[in-house]
Motif scaffolding. Sequence first.
Motif, PDB file in Angstrom:
ATOM      1  N   LYS A   1       0.832  -1.210   0.000  1.00 31.40           N
ATOM      2  CA  LYS A   1       0.000   0.000   0.000  1.00 31.40           C
ATOM      3  C   LYS A   1       0.870   1.266   0.000  1.00 31.40           C
ATOM      4  O   LYS A   1       0.642   2.195  -0.788  1.00 31.40           O
ATOM      5  CB  LYS A   1      -0.920   0.015   1.230  1.00 31.40           C
TER       6      LYS A   1
ATOM      7  N   LEU B   1      -2.003  -3.751  -6.582  1.00 34.02           N
ATOM      8  CA  LEU B   1      -3.191  -3.971  -5.753  1.00 34.02           C
ATOM      9  C   LEU B   1      -4.467  -3.594  -6.491  1.00 34.02           C
ATOM     10  O   LEU B   1      -5.497  -4.262  -6.340  1.00 34.02           O
ATOM     11  CB  LEU B   1      -3.083  -3.187  -4.435  1.00 34.02           C
TER      12      LEU B   1
ATOM     13  N   ILE C   1      -7.836  -4.323   2.835  1.00 38.67           N
ATOM     14  CA  ILE C   1      -7.867  -3.593   1.570  1.00 38.67           C
ATOM     15  C   ILE C   1      -9.282  -3.129   1.246  1.00 38.67           C
ATOM     16  O   ILE C   1     -10.230  -3.917   1.239  1.00 38.67           O
ATOM     17  CB  ILE C   1      -7.320  -4.455   0.409  1.00 38.67           C
TER      18      ILE C   1
ATOM     19  N   PRO D   1      -7.463   0.798  -2.988  1.00 42.28           N
ATOM     20  CA  PRO D   1      -6.659  -0.277  -2.391  1.00 42.28           C
ATOM     21  C   PRO D   1      -5.354   0.170  -1.740  1.00 42.28           C
ATOM     22  O   PRO D   1      -4.778  -0.584  -0.954  1.00 42.28           O
ATOM     23  CB  PRO D   1      -6.390  -1.204  -3.583  1.00 42.28           C
ATOM     24  N   TYR D   2      -4.864   1.370  -2.049  1.00 38.39           N
ATOM     25  CA  TYR D   2      -3.584   1.804  -1.484  1.00 38.39           C
ATOM     26  C   TYR D   2      -3.749   2.621  -0.202  1.00 38.39           C
ATOM     27  O   TYR D   2      -2.756   3.074   0.377  1.00 38.39           O
ATOM     28  CB  TYR D   2      -2.791   2.595  -2.531  1.00 38.39           C
TER      29      TYR D   2
END
Length: 670
Positions: free
Chosen positions: A325, A345, A372, A377-378
């Motif tokens: 991430k 991701l 997540i 997602p990060y």
Amino acid sequence: MGNTITKSEYDALQRKHLEVLSEMYPSIAAASTEIINLQAILNLPKGTEHVLSDIHGEADQFFHVLKNGSGAVRAKIDDEFGNSLCIRDKKQLATLIYYPAEKLDLIEKEEAELDDWYKITLHRLIQVCKRAASKYTRSKVRKALPKDFAYVIEELINEKEEFINKEAYYNGIIDTIIRIGRARAFIIQLCELIQRLVIDHLHIVGDIYDRGSGAVEILDHLMKYHSVDIQWGNHDLLWMGAASGQESCIANVIRICARYGNLETLEDDYGINLMPLANFALETYADDPCELFNVQYHGDSDALSRIEEQTEMKMHKAISVIQFKLEGQLIKRRPDFKMESRLLLDKINPEEGTVEVDGCTYKLLDTLFPTIIWSDPYQLSKEEEKVMNRLVQNFKNCEKLQRHIQFLFKSGSLYRCYNKNIYYHGCVPLNEDGSFREVYLRGKGYKGQALYDFIEQYVRKGYYLPESEAEEKTYGQDLTWFAWSNENSPVFGKEKMATFERYFLGEPEVQEERKDPYYRLIEDERVCEEICNNILREFKLNPENGHIINGHMPVKLKKGESPIKGNGKLFIIDGGFSKAYQKTTGIAGYTLVYNSYGLKLVTHMPFESLERAIIEETDICEDICVVEKLLERQYVADTDNGQILKRKIGDLELLLKAYRNGELRENAEK
């Protein structure tokens, strides 16, 4: 012509310089004495340089190689005694010099006539010490002498025993040392002095950290070493970034420690509290077996309970997900790093359990990602953010870590030009045709030496700039992570760091980390020598007598690879200390010794144990190969320091002239 100065301005600068110099040498006598001393030093043999690389925390093997000087100690014994000592006695003497206290423990239990053994051994050690000290000035040797025995050792190594009027004096000193019970302490100090004298300067060509558990012990020792420089490896830079508070670097450091069963380096050696991470991992991944995150223990894994092992596996996964991430956030904020292909991701299809990498879809081996948020997602979860905030503070406030990292900054650099050779870890980024690859950072292109200099400048900014200069400092911290993992980094040298693929995908082709063209081109003897010459010229060195000493990539001797490239211009000396590599390479890597007669490449076998080295007197220098014998012996005058001394002699001669022609007046009071 704005930079041109007039003759009168030059003369004024010259006079000012001589006036400053006269403060140090206030008379004709003082200046003359210094000229004589410096000229004498120029005529001494060049000191021995010892080159090690890729230590990776393997303290026992590192210390053994350091103690024996990659065969330098044994060479002194052979030079001194030739055939007058049998091999058994030479091996015992060498082992005693490497491990004096431990070897004495055994000998003192087994030797029936201990006083006689002491006397014979002291004479032998003094002879070896004399030979080791012979290439130095008395002043330099005096500075290296142990405090408790300085006067006695100086007397013994500077007196000639064969002079009849000194023989009784000489033997009397040794007899007295034995009679008053100081033989053991004296032998230990003498052995440590020999270790100190056989090596004049040490080069560490990168990667002190990671994998093994002894990095802290190694750095503690290097900080006390008499003369050392360090060329940063990608693993060193990772820890340097972590110490500055760079989050992606911190996550990588913890992940690697977890992967290799080495969390004690963080927790025990540095006192960094990992409990917030452990608690988070146990709660978040409570029902996840984390089977893909097995720990590769190289120590005593049987000592761990199953609960401890499972906890480390969960911590391993938790910090890995956090790392992916954080790296995604960094890649997005630094488009000039050109690493968008590493954003994976957001390429995961959670419903299908797949991920797209380089346009191909692969099945994930693990689909449990409880933290997540698939729409972003990060983004760190609130709990992950709390964990990272604590970790950042712990790293930045760890006094011992900061002390070690400041030593790396003070004693290190990305490359070092020293005595006609260049030392670096990794590679000079090249294009397929062998030309220097231009890398664009902050809108400007850099290649060759300029690329190294730009990255090093910003790595230093990332650590040293105050928080008030946030933009420059943050860019420097992020560029430190770039140096760890980017294909255009001189210390990484691969197309990508396939960490995600190695954890979550089973296909070997997607896990491959293709090397920089540098590594393919140096294997081609038709072009390697030309490339080496271009690199030497780029760094202002002479291709006629210069060499490249290169760490980072293990040489696979099993597959017939050679550490010598480009007709002897390039040496790959990955130390191979890491046990993780030794099954692949078949050896424990190479070291280099550069003395006044030439260069020797030393092949090492794995270090099995301290006990075996002491009891069986085994050594790990499997082969010592003279790779370049100089036509003429080199002296201090031929070294970089010799050039400095020559310039100083020139200045002092100008000072003498100024005293003698009345331009400057001697200062009698000084």
